[in-house]
Motif scaffolding. Structure first.
Motif, PDB file in Angstrom:
ATOM      1  N   LEU A  56      48.915  -6.802  30.868  1.00  0.00           N
ATOM      2  CA  LEU A  56      48.025  -6.671  32.019  1.00  0.00           C
ATOM      3  C   LEU A  56      48.610  -7.275  33.288  1.00  0.00           C
ATOM      4  O   LEU A  56      48.441  -6.715  34.376  1.00  0.00           O
ATOM      5  CB  LEU A  56      46.664  -7.299  31.728  1.00  0.00           C
ATOM      6  CG  LEU A  56      45.752  -6.498  30.822  1.00  0.00           C
ATOM      7  CD1 LEU A  56      44.478  -7.276  30.523  1.00  0.00           C
ATOM      8  CD2 LEU A  56      45.425  -5.152  31.421  1.00  0.00           C
ATOM      9  N   VAL A  57      49.287  -8.392  33.175  1.00  0.00           N
ATOM     10  CA  VAL A  57      49.845  -9.056  34.356  1.00  0.00           C
ATOM     11  C   VAL A  57      50.795  -8.119  35.099  1.00  0.00           C
ATOM     12  O   VAL A  57      50.768  -8.039  36.327  1.00  0.00           O
ATOM     13  CB  VAL A  57      50.561 -10.370  33.961  1.00  0.00           C
ATOM     14  CG1 VAL A  57      51.310 -10.969  35.127  1.00  0.00           C
ATOM     15  CG2 VAL A  57      49.549 -11.355  33.414  1.00  0.00           C
ATOM     16  N   ALA A  58      51.603  -7.358  34.381  1.00  0.00           N
ATOM     17  CA  ALA A  58      52.535  -6.419  35.010  1.00  0.00           C
ATOM     18  C   ALA A  58      51.869  -5.095  35.346  1.00  0.00           C
ATOM     19  O   ALA A  58      52.245  -4.426  36.309  1.00  0.00           O
ATOM     20  CB  ALA A  58      53.731  -6.181  34.088  1.00  0.00           C
ATOM     21  N   LEU A  59      50.894  -4.723  34.570  1.00  0.00           N
ATOM     22  CA  LEU A  59      50.225  -3.427  34.741  1.00  0.00           C
ATOM     23  C   LEU A  59      49.414  -3.366  36.033  1.00  0.00           C
ATOM     24  O   LEU A  59      49.446  -2.355  36.744  1.00  0.00           O
ATOM     25  CB  LEU A  59      49.309  -3.191  33.540  1.00  0.00           C
ATOM     26  CG  LEU A  59      48.730  -1.818  33.338  1.00  0.00           C
ATOM     27  CD1 LEU A  59      49.819  -0.811  33.085  1.00  0.00           C
ATOM     28  CD2 LEU A  59      47.754  -1.846  32.172  1.00  0.00           C
ATOM     29  N   ILE A  60      48.710  -4.436  36.357  1.00  0.00           N
ATOM     30  CA  ILE A  60      47.830  -4.428  37.539  1.00  0.00           C
ATOM     31  C   ILE A  60      48.588  -4.067  38.814  1.00  0.00           C
ATOM     32  O   ILE A  60      48.204  -3.135  39.513  1.00  0.00           O
ATOM     33  CB  ILE A  60      47.037  -5.742  37.637  1.00  0.00           C
ATOM     34  CG1 ILE A  60      45.969  -5.753  36.524  1.00  0.00           C
ATOM     35  CG2 ILE A  60      46.405  -5.904  39.015  1.00  0.00           C
ATOM     36  CD1 ILE A  60      45.228  -7.055  36.363  1.00  0.00           C
TER      37      ILE A  60
END
Length: 168
Positions: A56-60
């Motif tokens: 999620l940290v990279a996806l956002i």
């Protein structure tokens, strides 16, 4: 491994959500129909599915695309297979097609799944609505929805939670 079930959507503001809920409440739902919870009403752009939570940290930030002003007019009630009652636009605005396409490219770059079937923008008003007469003239008056962005949303236990809004 901990995962999050994700999708991208046009997420209504409170005024549009209230309009969607009022319109939904006016329909004569058949016995057994399951109207969508008012707080869950939205228009899906892409269903992503289960993604490891540590992504999620990279996806956002990777799903940030330039915001577009989208004028979406929901003007037809349709009953789809499996009893899905969908409020759909008569035409898909070019800005919405562009947003959908750009997000599809981002999902592919991230090696996330992309649906093969053609995109059909809609708001799911209910499930198990077989028997609803969607041809009733004026069943729902048209709704003009002004959208300035999209959202990354998590689905868990029948509830949706906005993880990030990508607004202008």
């Amino acid at each position: 491994m901990d995962t999050a079930r994700l999708f991208l959507a046009l997420w209504p503001d409170e005024a549009i959500r209230a309009h969607l809920a009022r319109a939904q409440a006016t329909l004569p739902w058949p016995a057994g129909a399951r109207p969508t919870l008012a707080e869950n009403l939205h228009a899906t752009l892409h269903f992503i599915g289960a993604v490891p939570s540590d992504r999620l940290v990279a996806l956002i930030p990777a799903l940030a695309v330039p915001p577009r002003r989208i004028e979406l007019q929901l003007d037809r009630l349709e009953l789809w297979p499996n009893g899905i009652a969908a409020w759909v636009p008569g035409t898909t605005p070019a800005a919405l097609r562009a947003l959908h396409g750009e997000l599809e490219e981002r999902l592919r770059d991230l090696q996330l799944p992309v649906e093969a079937r053609p995109y059909r923008p809609h708001v799911t008003l209910a499930r198990r609505a077989t028997g609803l007469d969607s041809r009733t003239p004026g069943a729902l008056p048209p709704l003009q929805w002004h959208c300035d962005g999209h959202a990354l949303v998590e689905s868990a236990a029948g509830r949706y939670r906005v993880l990030h809004r990508y607004d202008a």
